[in-house]
Structures are given as C-alpha cells and as structure tokens.
Write an enzyme that holds these catalytic residues in place. Structure first.
Site, short mmCIF file in Angstrom:
data_model
loop_
_atom_site.label_atom_id
_atom_site.label_comp_id
_atom_site.label_asym_id
_atom_site.label_seq_id
_atom_site.Cartn_x
_atom_site.Cartn_y
_atom_site.Cartn_z
CG HIS A 365 -1.93 -1.02 0.89
ND1 HIS A 365 -3.21 -0.77 0.58
CD2 HIS A 365 -1.96 -2.24 1.67
CE1 HIS A 365 -3.98 -1.89 0.96
NE2 HIS A 365 -3.38 -2.85 1.47
CE LYS A 556 -6.17 13.96 -0.09
NZ LYS A 556 -6.59 12.58 -0.49
NE ARG A 557 -3.52 10.13 9.87
CZ ARG A 557 -3.24 9.00 10.72
NH1 ARG A 557 -4.05 7.95 11.01
NH2 ARG A 557 -2.23 9.27 11.44
CE LYS A 562 -2.52 10.86 2.88
NZ LYS A 562 -3.12 9.91 1.87
CB THR A 664 -9.95 4.89 -1.23
OG1 THR A 664 -9.65 5.20 0.17
CG2 THR A 664 -9.47 3.86 -1.77
CE LYS A 668 -13.75 6.07 0.80
NZ LYS A 668 -12.65 6.33 2.05
C1 26V Z 1 1.80 2.26 7.96
C2 26V Z 1 2.27 1.92 8.96
C3 26V Z 1 3.81 1.91 9.08
C4 26V Z 1 4.08 0.89 10.13
C5 26V Z 1 3.38 1.55 11.46
C6 26V Z 1 2.00 1.34 11.36
C7 26V Z 1 1.54 1.61 10.14
C8 26V Z 1 0.08 1.78 10.17
C9 26V Z 1 -0.64 2.19 8.82
C10 26V Z 1 0.46 2.51 7.47
C11 26V Z 1 -0.12 2.96 6.61
C12 26V Z 1 0.46 2.89 5.37
C13 26V Z 1 -0.16 2.45 3.89
C14 26V Z 1 -1.28 2.99 3.69
O1 26V Z 1 -2.46 3.35 4.55
N1 26V Z 1 -1.50 3.48 2.39
C15 26V Z 1 -2.75 3.97 1.83
O2 26V Z 1 -3.36 2.75 1.45
C16 26V Z 1 -4.65 3.07 0.85
C17 26V Z 1 -5.42 1.97 0.30
O3 26V Z 1 -4.73 1.04 -0.35
C18 26V Z 1 -4.55 3.85 -0.49
O4 26V Z 1 -5.43 4.29 -1.32
C19 26V Z 1 -3.70 5.17 -0.19
O5 26V Z 1 -2.95 5.87 -1.37
C20 26V Z 1 -2.36 4.57 0.69
O6 26V Z 1 -1.79 5.73 1.05
#
Ligand code: 26V
Length: 820
Positions: A365, A556-557, A562, A664, A668
């Site tokens: 992701h 968004k975050r 971003k 996403t 939406k």
């Molecule tokens: C990363 C990490 C890194 C380690 C610590 C805990 C943690 C928790 C969450 C994340 C999330 C990073 C990945 C993420 O959310 N990616 C997003 O995924 C979406 C669904 O595929 C995508 O639409 C977004 O573009 C993407 O940023």
C-alpha cells in the site's frame, strides 16, 4: 434426534414485527420503561432489533460454506475502519421504511439516535477503510471472506482542536458496550512469546526444534456479523482480544504477592489495548510486533482448526484457503505457518514451503521508504526466536536460488536479502512477504508499475508475473446509497436501483448530463447537502458559510506528501488577490480541511495549526468581503466523511506524483459529484481515463518529471524568486502574518519548503496548481457546464466499486468463487 435449526420464534421485517421487537428489546434487553428511555437506550434497543435480523442469515451463510466445503478467503489486517453499523445494516437488510415507521410510532427520533453510535475506528486511514469496504463487497457478492484482526479497546484517537493545535484524546469506543459483537469465550488460543529454541533429533534421526516459550497470552475471539447488500450473505469478522492466560500467576500468588499477580495480568492484556495511530514511520516498537504476532498466531490456529474439521491432508490447504496480507503488518504469518507445519505437524520443509507460498498473497500500500516495515533482528531474537530461525532458513534457500540464476552478483544478494545488513541487522518484512507469497499486488496501475520498476524491481525480474495490479475501490452501499440518499434516490428514479450492486450502470447517467431538468434536480441535491454541511460548520465551528460558495474539500490524513500546504498556498494567494484588489470578481469559496496528524509528526501538526491560524485571519478580515472562508473540521472519521463528501464541489487530490499509492477519497468524492483537482498520481490517473480529460482538473509534474526534477538537482529558491505571488505567500508564513502572537511559529514550514529542499516539490507545482484553480473558477461560473461535468464524474465512477476490485482478487489471486 434429528438436527433442528429453526425452532425459535419467527422474526421478520414487517412493521408489526419490528414494532414488537422494539418494545420487547427495550424492556427485556435494556431493562427500561419507554417513559424513562434515553436516546442511548433506544440506540441499543434498535441495534438489538437489527442484530436479531442478521443472525439467521449469518448462521445460514456459515452453514452454506461448510456444506459446500467452499474455499475460504481470510483477509488478515491490523486495521478495519468500519465506522457506524446501525444504518448500514438496516439498509443492507432492506427494511429502512419499517424501521423509520416503527420509530415514529414509538416516538423515537431515528436521526438523533443513530448519532449516538460510536464509530468503530479501528484503523488509521485508507488501508483500514479499504479493508472495511472489502468486507462489504465480499458479503455482497457472496464470497466466503473472513476479516481477521484485533479488537482494540481504544481505536483511532479523537482529535480535538485547542487553540488551533491538534490534541489527541483516547477513543473509549467500548464504554457503553458494542452491540454488534458476539464474544466467544470458548474460541480461545494461546499465543506464545520469548524463550529459546531447543534442537534435538527424533528416533529417525530427523532434526526437530522445540520452542520453549516463556510468556503466554490467550487470544479470545469476538465475532461481528457483516451483511452484504440484500443480506443473503452475512459474513464474519473475527477480532482477537488479549486475555491473561491465567487470572493470577501462581508463582506470585504463592509468594503472597497478590498485587504483582494482578499487575502481570494487566500487562498481558495490554496487547490489544490500543491502535497505533502512526501511518507515517515504521517504528520498531516491541508492542506493535507483539500485536502483529498475537493476531496472526490466533488467526492461523483458527484457520487450521477449521481446515482440519474437513480435511486431513495439508496438501489441500492452498485449494481450500487463501490468505491475503493487508500490507506487511501480518506477514509474520508466513514463518508462523511454516513453524506450525514443520514443527507441530511434522511436514518436510520443501512440502511445507510449497503449501505456504501457494496460500499467501500480499498487498503493498505504499512506496514511501519510511513506511516500509523492518524490525531489528535483536527484537525478533528476544520475542520470536524460532521465527527468526525460520526466516533465516527461508532467506538462505531464497538467496541460493538468486545466486543460481545470477551467479556472482553479490550486490544483488545484498539488495534482495530478507535481512538488511546495512543499518544494524533488520528483517525486511516486505521481502519476506514477497518471497512467501504467490502474488503481490499494488493498488492502482501507476503504483503497481512503480513497484515493479523501483522498490521491487529485482523481484519483478526474479519472479516474473508475481507482481500485479488490482486497483482499489469503494463500496457504493456506504459511499453513495447511505451517505447521499438524495443523489442515490435521484439516480434510482432515472436508471433504477441496479447501480447499488452494479456500479457500472451509473454510465446511463451520461445520457442525462445535458438534460436541464435532470441538471436542476442534481443541483438541488448538492445544494441541500451543502446546506446540511453549512449547518454543521455553524454548529461545530461557529462559522457562517455561504452555501452558494464553491465547497473546496481536502480531507485525508495530514502528510507532507499529500500536500495540504500547497492548498494553503493557494488559499493565501486567493486572500492576497481579494484584499489587494477590491474590485476583483472572484468565485466565493469555502475551503474545508479535515484530517488527523500522527501524534509524533511535528510537521503535520504544525500544518494543522497553520490551517487554523490562516482560517482565523482570513475568516475575520473584512477585506475578504465574505468571498473566502476556511474551515478545519475536527476529528475526520468515517462518520464526518459521510457528512462532508456529499457536500463537496471540488475534491483536492494533489499529492506529489508518484507518492499516493491509490487514494480512495478521490473515488468517494467524485462518486458524490465533486470535480477533482489533482495530479497524475494514484487512481486519479484511472479516474481521468474513466471520466475524460475534459472533466477533471489535472495539473503538475508527472511521476517521471518528478523523478527527473529531483535527479537534476531541484532548487526551490528558483521558484520562490520567479513568482512574486508565491514569494508573497511564503514570506507571510515566515514572518508571522498568521501568527502575530509568535512571529517565528511557522518558520519551520518556510524552511521546509525552501532551505531544506522542498522534498515534495510544492513550489515546482505551485504555478500549474494556481492555473488549474483558475480553470475551476471559470467553470464554476457556468452552473450548467459545471453540473454537466459533475454528472459525468458520477457516471464515470463504475470502475471504482470495490465489488469490481474484489472480483479481481477472487479470480486473479484467490481462486475463490461466490457460494450462493
Ligand atoms: C503504515 C504503517 C507503518 C508502520 C506502522 C503502522 C502503520 C500503519 C499504517 C500504515 C499505512 C500505510 C499504508 C497506507 O495506508 N496506504 C494507503 O493505502 C490506501 C489503500 O490502498 C491507498 O489508497 C493510499 O493511497 C495509501 O496511502
């Protein structure tokens, strides 16, 4: 005695039955008299009424899968961002009219009652919400899909804004109880940690490994029924909660140390206490690794238990079970399955490896290097010593294969190894996940292409065909039918309700794009949604906004990539133009921000403060003549998203090209009739293909141009000096125009965008962004043209249904079929 399933009193969806249940539950489940019942009592009453009507379908579904010996899909995810469930279930079951009427008859205000449900906010953002949309789609198409994750006691923090700053508050979402979950105290598995590994040979001379653990926690299951649309299929989401393995450690108890014994119990139950709210950096935190192994171990024990009820030959596992790893977070599942097969079930390594690598698939992701998980070898040694051995073995065999194919290329071995030897020894979870999976997918075409050409290029060469793309999607049930009933009903009136489960049908709306009658109806829906949001802004922020102004939405975050700051630069530029030219005719705008910053991400938190300080100045300066308003809506979550998105005119999707895997929110917003201003990044590119280039505002450097610009030695100062409006805006930030109480407050932002290299190329994209915003303004002056464009955006979103996404996973990766 014959088996009897259905000897309970009949429940149905008729008004009478619903009314009867409502009274019964209020009295017998909640223990209240209608005279004294509070809104919260009614929420729990209603939830019980709805839940009752899920259970038969749930049991029928589980029986159907069992009787068909269906291939199961297990979606392993650290996050499921479900939001509220009451209305979603009512709509999926299909008895909204009866529920509404029963509430009226009982004198219950349904709208007020639904607001009392806490969001299940068990996720950070896109990755967690995607998992929730997938559960909805799997159930809707009848796929045997099980969500497996952690039942965090505290979900994503509540964001409050105090004096313009983000302040995090705990999300005690279980405080009043969770009516949707079924605790399963009998579904309990031990999960072990620590200790050491003892090697010995058995009587046949075969080497065995015995893991002598020194810590144990129990994982207890909580099940949540997950209905698809129509509720013919009701799937299960199983979340694990940590329980102390014994109430009191006898050792301490015998020593008479009662308090110490209870403290130990608390400590082990901490494992499922809280969701990590950081999606920015992969911190090597011990508790998070333990969380990962905790839910993976319990899930695999459970999967194998279910498999062995029907089968005895593990060779059949890949034909009966598909396990999807939602990012690398659950990738410890690969060595864990190897351990179970080799150490506990006595399989030969090669056979176990064949089974394992045909069972798992991994979704990536993010390409952001700082979010790619690696764990210090020393931490593994301490917590999961046997898994570390297995990882070494996997790595050694894998590297042997690489060496065989590319002899002499030691640099290649170093790059591909599961162990990173360059910065202290670390386990690269992504490499482990790729080696142990049969497919690896990215989440939008550009992201998958970049995955293959950049971070995983070596693996693409070594395993041709393993890396693939499956573009993300969103569920139309929540994001159109439920969140935007006005637009949903309008679409249904004109093209029927087939779009709810076949979003491609929205294409039929293109024929109406020029129809002035339809346009008027479409505009009326948007206008009503904007009035509702305006009321929310008035209530929550004490901010008056003009519902006729262009609602410009950036939710968004908060992340540097971003580029919320690029939006702020546009806001300041607009502000300067308006106040320096009193005769200027501008399109009135309301710029709405929402999003959480990771608690330790200083630049993101400072960005929130800047947005609020800019809002303070702009909203109160009479020189803006009410033409520009800025709002930061606190605590962006699934519920507030459902309020904001239907009211948006413009959707900001302005990440630096090549950084947003998919997005996403972009889908939406467009599905709800917002036009996109965006870069050629993530799924924006595919949205452009679907709606046509003339119906989307694309600007900025492409991913290739970004790479080249950085390569050629990017100099933000050249842009700063070349553009007087840009310089003006940046100087205002630097000099304290927006922070008169502390002039240097935003100096770190100025420095970030200039001296420190402007890593995400905001200044390089500023000009084309402003120009694209001017095109937005010109189109907005022509309501018929704008509306036409908005209709064509809705009509073009068919591809982005998560039903399509799940269909692709099922056929291309899982080899699983709906069981109807
Ligand atoms: C990363 C990490 C890194 C380690 C610590 C805990 C943690 C928790 C969450 C994340 C999330 C990073 C990945 C993420 O959310 N990616 C997003 O995924 C979406 C669904 O595929 C995508 O639409 C977004 O573009 C993407 O940023």
């Amino acid at each position: 005695m014959p088996q009897t399933h259905n000897e309970h009193a009949p429940l149905n969806l008729s008004l009478n039955s619903v009314k009867q249940s409502l009274t019964n539950h209020l009295i017998f489940s909640i223990g209240k008299d209608p005279i004294t019942a509070t809104d919260r009592d009614w929420f729990f009453t209603l939830a019980n009424v709805v839940r009752d009507r899920l259970i038969e379908g749930w049991m029928e579904t589980m029986r159907r899968y069992y009787e068909n010996d269906a291939k199961r899909v297990y979606y392993l995810s650290m996050e499921f961002l479900i939001g509220r469930s009451l209305m979603n279930s009512v709509l999926n079951i299909g008895f909204i009219d009866e529920v509404k009427q029963a509430c009226i008859d009982a004198g219950v205000e349904l709208d007020r009652v639904t607001e009392l449900e806490f969001d299940a906010a068990l996720g950070n953002g896109g990755l967690g919400r995607l998992a929730a949309c997938f559960l909805d789609s799997m159930a809707t198409i009848g796929l045997p899909g099980y969500g497996m994750g952690i039942r965090y006691e505290y979900g994503m923090f509540n964001q409050k804004i105090e004096n313009g700053w983000q302040v995090e508050h705990p999300d005690n979402w279980l405080r009043y109880g969770n009516p949707w979950e079924f605790p399963r105290p009998e579904v309990l598995y031990p999960v072990k940690f620590g200790g050491r590994v003892v090697e010995y040979r058995n009587e046949h001379g075969r080497m065995h490994h015995h893991w002598m653990e020194d810590d144990e926690v129990m994982a207890m299951a909580y099940d949540t029924p997950t209905p698809g649309f129509g509720a013919k299929t009701v799937n299960n989401m199983r979340l694990w909660s940590a329980k102390a393995s014994r109430d009191f450690d006898l050792k301490y108890f015998n020593e008479g140390n009662y308090i110490k014994a209870v403290e130990d119990k608390n400590e082990s139950e901490n494992l499922s206490k809280v969701l990590y709210p950081d999606d920015t950096t992969a911190m090597g935190r011990e508790l998070r690794l333990k969380q990962q192994y905790f839910f993976v171990s319990a899930s695999l024990q459970d999967i194998i238990y279910r498999f062995l009820k029907h089968h005895s030959d593990f060779g059949e596992l890949p034909d009966k079970v598909a396990i999807q790893l939602n990012d690398t977070h659950p990738s410890i599942a690969i060595p864990e399955l190897m351990r179970l097969l080799v150490d506990n079930h006595d399989l030969e390594w090669d056979r176990a490896w064949d089974i394992t690598s045909r069972t798992f698939a991994y979704t990536n992701h993010t390409l952001m290097p700082e979010a790619l998980e690696t764990w210090p070898v020393s931490l593994f040694e301490a917590i999961l010593p046997r898994h570390l051995q297995i990882i070494y073995e996997i790595n050694q065999r894998f590297l042997q294969g690489v060496m065989h194919r590319f002899p002499g290329d030691t640099e290649l071995l170093r790059r591909m190894s599961i162990i990173d030897e360059s910065r202290g020894r670390r386990v690269r979870m992504a490499h482990l996940a790729i080696v142990g999976s049969h497919h690896v997918n990215g989440v939008a075409q550009i992201h998958s292409d970049l995955m293959k050409t950049t971070i995983f290029a070596d693996f693409e060469r070594y395993y041709p065909g393993k890396l693939t793309n499956i573009t993300n999607g969103i569920t139309p049930r929540l994001w159109l039918n439920q969140a935007n009933p006005g637009l949903a009903q309008l679409a249904t009136r004109h093209i029927g309700k087939g779009w709810i489960t076949d979003l491609g049908k929205l294409r039929q709306l293109s024929a109406l794009a020029d129809d002035s009658g339809f346009q008027a109806e479409f505009r009326a829906v948007k206008r009503a949604n904007k009035e509702k949001l305006a009321a929310i802004l008035a209530h929550k922020l004490r901010l008056d906004v003009n519902p006729d102004s262009l609602f410009d939405v950036h939710v968004k975050r908060i992340h540097e990539y971003k580029r919320q700051l690029l939006n702020v630069l546009h806001v300041i530029t607009l502000y300067n133009r308006i106040r320096s030219n009193p005769a200027l005719e501008v399109v009135p705008r309301t710029v709405i921000f929402g999003g959480k910053a990771a608690p330790g991400y200083a630049m993101a938190k400072l960005t929130i403060k800047l947005i609020n300080d800019v809002a303070d100045i702009v909203n109160h300066d009479p020189a803006t003549r009410g033409l520009l308003k800025v709002a930061f809506l606190p605590n962006y979550d699934v519920s507030t998203a459902s309020e904001i998105i239907p009211a948006a005119d413009l959707s900001q999707q302005i990440s630096t090209a090549g950084t947003e895997a998919s997005g996403t929110g972009n889908m939406k917003l467009a599905l709800n009739g917002a036009l996109t201003i965006g870069t050629l990044d993530g799924a924006n590119i595919e949205m452009k293909e679907e709606v046509g280039a003339e119906n989307i505002f694309i600007f900025g450097l492409t991913a290739e141009e970004v790479a080249r610009t950085k390569n050629d030695g990017y100099d933000p100062w050249s842009h700063y000096h070349a553009n007087s409006e840009l310089k003006w805006a940046l100087d205002m930030i630097a000099s304290g125009y927006f922070s008169p109480d502390q002039a240097d407050r935003f100096l770190p932002i100025f420095n970030n965008l200039t001296r420190d290299g402007d890593h995400y190329l905001l200044l390089a994209d500023y000009n084309t962004y402003i120009a694209a915003q001017e095109r937005v303004d010109s189109l907005y002056r022509h309501p018929e043209q704008w509306t036409r464009c908005a209709i064509l955006n809705v009509a073009g979103m068919g591809k982005f249904s998560s039903d399509r996404t799940i269909g692709e996973y099922a056929s291309k990766i899982w080899g699983a079929r709906p069981v109807l």
